[in-house]
Structures are given as structure tokens and as C-alpha cells.
Design an enzyme around this catalytic site. Structure first.
Site, PDB file in Angstrom:
ATOM      1  CD  GLU A 341      -3.016  -0.854   2.335  1.00 43.80           C
ATOM      2  OE1 GLU A 341      -4.068  -1.511   2.271  1.00 43.80           O
ATOM      3  OE2 GLU A 341      -2.756  -0.078   3.281  1.00 43.80           O
ATOM      4  CB  CYS A 342       0.787   4.346   0.037  1.00 47.46           C
ATOM      5  SG  CYS A 342       0.974   6.104  -0.361  1.00 47.46           S
ATOM      6  CB  ALA A 343       5.424   3.417   1.562  1.00 43.83           C
TER       7      ALA A 343
END
Length: 468
Positions: A341-343
Site C-alpha cells: 500500500e502506497c509506500a
């Protein structure tokens, strides 16, 4: 089993920037120093404040986000997180009545997910932190409005922040007395408690190191000196009834396979919810936390979780850990389940700001000036190791990076209506499902979709680590 709620107070404000975090974190640490076991909570999807809350209390900082997990889970999650505690301190988000704004249709604002809504669900009184700069007698009108706007929300007291002088404090106290709102504290104007910030808010407690601990200590000293903590204790209460949230009830009996799920941590991967790890363990996995800045994959890894964080601040060091990047690449090719997720999405790309990353996702990532922020009502566009096609989830985006030069043939993970009113109702397709990899900018709360955790652990159970 019916649980007894811990007494609680909600620390809120008329607007962002009023000093909620200083007061809430300082109050948590001050009460802990006085011998209380303090349960820390944050309203909304914030990942940064809970890190400071954890430092202040010695317990996991937890979020109460009715938008992401549903109203029905707020009480049970509160009971779970405050079990065995003497008092709960709940830090609000934005202004007291600020909630989710629906930008897909009429653009109507609501109190959904607001601090006021969560306070009402908990049956807890609100302590309003007011930035006193520029205020005089008119503060009475502000407090009158906040006290009467919603009868389901009780303003139990006010803490005056950034008070300029003894005379200023006297005038403000008279204004509060006029409308019958007790003054629980008066904090002078100070600058030494400012915590350095960056493009998305405060620097996380883990990145800040010893300075974060020193900041928490300073907040505790300020609150101890200027807030009536005995009055706060006397004010605290909660009317939550029912059964505490239980991760085993959410995911079913553990699988028994004991698959090792490696969860990325350390300074670059700090955005996660405590309930996610609790659900992974309840589903039968052995959770091992590792730091991609310095570590390799844990032994017998059968699944990897790469949560959010600030990898753009650590891209060079992440790129220098070439053995781990190679292991992630090989493991993914061998069918290792990966939830990013994201990072985590950025880490799986070919590169981040010119620094080589894992190359699992055929895309490049760049830091930019545009902030993407807000809730998304998303639907899974295909089957993955987490979700079945058609599964609906409310998640949250929070980033200034963007993917460029990515392969068009990659299957998208999510679809949702474009949140920009000017863009009409066009569908956004975001993230990637690639083999057993689910990678996306969208942050989800596992307590809101526990079946996804069970599905992921079952996929990990089927993976044989020796294949890597």
C-alpha cells in the site's frame, strides 16, 4: 462477553492547527506519569499522531475511523483498545464537526467520520482546545455555538491554548464563564514544542528518534503544569456497551499452518494499523517485522506486507539494500503473496525518484507537488490474494508521488468515481494486480475488511518458501 468501557474524553478543536496534538499527547503522557494506564486513540485515518500517542502511553496508538471500518465497529474497537485501562484519551481530527465530503455527486459535506460523530458514538465528553490568539469576549459566542450546534455532543470543558498574558487569560475565563463552559486549563504561547514537519505533516515518531521522546516529555510537562488533570479525570466517561472487537471472531479459527508473514517496518514504512497485525496473527500467521532499510527477508517468509510511509525520504538507502530488493523480486516471480500500500507500491516499482527499487511492478515513481488526499469508495476490479472481484472497500489516499511510464497491460486493482467534481463521474482505475501481488496507493483498514486478511494468509499458507 460484555465489556466494561474505560472512561474517556475526546480532545477536539474548532479548527485544525489549534493545538489538539500537543494537548492530547501531553495529557496521555502526564496521566501515565501519574500512574494511569492510558488508552490512546485518534479519530480518522491519521498514521502519524498515533506514533506519538504510543510513545506517550506505552500502548499501541489506535484509530477510530467510522468511514473506513463502519459505525458499527467503533464501539467494539474502542472496547478492544481500552481493555484494562484507567482512562482513554481520544484525539480528534480537523474541526469538531468536520466530516467526509462526498465529491462524486452533489459535493455535500456531512458529519460522517467527524470527531463529533465519534464522540457521540462513545458517549464521551468533548474537551475543546481553542487557539486563544485574537480571541477576547467573542470566545463566548464561539463556545455557545459549539455547545448548542449538536445536542448529541457534550462540550465538557475548554482548554485555552496560546494565551498571551494573565490579563488575556482573565478575559477569556470570563467569556467561558458567561456561557457555562468550564476552563480545564490555560496554556501560554510557546514555540519550543513545535515538531518539524514535511510535505505530508509531522515527521513520524520513529524517524524523529530521541527528539520525539523529548517532544512528548515537553508536552507532558506543559500539560501537567497548566491543565487540571483531576478535573479531566472526573469528566471522563463512556456509554459504549456490548462486546469488544476480537480478531479471531473476525477471521475465524486460525489456519494452523503458521506461515511467516514479513511486515515491513522501520522509518520508511510507518503507516499501519495495529489491528492489521492482530488479524494476521489471529488468522494463523507468524508475523515478523523487518526494516527494508537494513534487513533481509526473514527466514521462511511466505508472504510480505509493505505498508505506507515516507519511502521518498529514504529512497537512496532503500536502493542500497540490493540483496533485499533482489530477494523480493525473486520471491514475487516464484509466487510469493505481497500486499503493498502506497509506500509499498513505490518500493515495488522499477525506480523511485531515479533510485532503483524492486522492479516487481513495471512502473516508475516520482515525487511531485500535487497532494492526493481523501477517502475513496472503491471496488475490486479483479480477483487477487486479498479481494474477490466486486468487493467494495472504503479506503484513503495520502501521497504526493505519482506513477509514470507504467505498463498499460497491468491489471488495475481498484476502480472508483473520480473525486474531482470538475471531472464528472469518470471512473478512476488505480493500483495493480500482478500474479500474487496486490499493490495500490489506497490505504485500507483491515478491521473494515477482515476477510481480506484471511484470504491473504490462506494464500501465504499455500506458498512454499523453499521455492524462492
Amino acid at each position: 462477553m460484555v465489556s466494561r468501557p474505560a472512561p474517556a474524553v475526546v480532545i477536539a478543536a474548532p479548527a485544525s492547527g489549534s493545538g489538539k496534538t500537543t494537548v492530547a499527547t501531553g495529557m496521555m503522557a502526564a496521566l501515565r506519569a501519574m500512574g494511569d494506564r492510558v488508552a490512546p486513540f485518534k479519530v480518522g485515518p491519521d498514521y502519524i499522531d498515533p506514533g506519538y500517542h504510543s510513545l506517550a502511553t506505552g500502548l499501541p496508538g489506535r484509530n477510530l475511523d467510522a468511514v473506513m471500518v463502519g459505525r458499527e465497529r467503533i464501539g467494539p474497537l474502542f472496547l478492544h483498545g481500552s481493555a484494562g485501562c484507567d482512562i482513554a484519551i481520544v484525539e480528534g481530527v480537523m474541526g469538531l464537526f468536520d466530516g467526509k465530503i462526498d465529491m462524486t455527486g452533489a459535493g455535500q459535506a456531512s458529519a460522517e467520520g467527524s470527531t463529533a460523530a465519534v464522540a457521540a458514538m462513545l458517549g464521551a465528553p468533548v474537551v475543546l482546545v481553542v487557539d486563544a490568539r485574537g480571541h477576547s469576549q467573542s470566545l463566548a459566542a464561539v463556545l455557545h455555538g459549539f455547545s448548542t450546534f449538536d445536542p448529541s455532543v457534550r462540550i465538557g470543558g475548554v482548554i485555552l491554548n496560546r494565551v498571551g498574558s494573565p490579563r488575556h487569560e482573565e478575559v477569556l475565563r470570563q467569556a467561558c464563564e458567561r456561557v457555562g463552559v468550564p476552563v480545564l486549563g490555560s496554556l501560554p504561547r510557546m514555540t519550543e514544542l513545535a515538531v518539524p514537519s514535511r510535505h505530508l505533516g509531522l515527521i513520524t515518531a520513529l524517524e524523529h528518534g530521541s527528539r520525539a521522546g523529548a517532544a512528548v516529555d515537553a508536552m507532558a510537562e506543559l500539560v501537567t503544569r497548566h491543565v487540571d488533570l483531576a478535573a479531566v479525570r472526573a469528566l471522563a466517561r463512556s456509554s459504549v456497551t456490548g462486546t469488544a472487537w476480537n480478531p479471531i471472531d473476525e477471521v475465524g479459527e486460525p489456519s494452523g499452518a503458521g506461515a511467516v508473514v514479513a511486515v515491513a517496518g522501520g522509518p520508511a514504512f510507518t503507516f499501519g494499523y495495529a489491528e492489521h497485525v492482530e488479524l494476521l496473527r489471529a488468522a494463523g500467521s507468524e508475523v515478523v517485522v523487518f526494516d527494508p532499510l537494513t534487513d533481509g527477508l526473514p527466514e521462511r517468509t511466505a508472504g510480505v506486507v509493505l505498508p505506507g510511509g515516507f519511502p521518498e525520504e529514504h529512497a537512496e538507502q532503500l536502493a542500497s539494500n540490493e540483496p533485499l530488493l533482489a530477494d523480493i523480486r525473486r520471491a514475487s516471480a516464484a509466487g510469493l503473496p505481497i500486499h503493498a500500500e502506497c509506500a509499498g507500491l513505490l518500493y515495488l516499482a522499477r525506480s523511485l525518484d531515479g533510485h532503483a527499487m524492486a522492479g516487481v511492478i513495471d512502473a516508475e515513481a516520482q515525487f511531485g507537488s500535487k497532494l492526493t488526499l481523501g477517502y475513496r469508495d472503491a471496488v475490486a476490479l479483479g480477483d487477487s490474494v486479498l479481494f474477490e472481484a466486486g468487493t467494495r472497500v472504503t479506503g484513503h489516499e495520502f501521497h504526493r508521488t505519482a506513477l509514470v511510464d507504467f505498463a498499460a497491460e497491468l491489471a488495475p486493482a481498484w476502480g472508483w468515481q473520480n473525486p474531482s467534481a470538475a471531472a464528472g463521474k469518470r471512473i478512476v482505475r488505480e493500483g495493480f494486480v500482478h500474479g500474487r501481488v496486490h499493490a495500490s496507493y489506497l490505504h485500507t483498514h483491515a478491521a473494515g475488511s477482515p476477510r481480506s486478511v484471511r484470504k491473504f494468509v490462506e494464500a501465504c499458507d499455500r506458498f512454499t518458501p523453499v521455492d524462492v
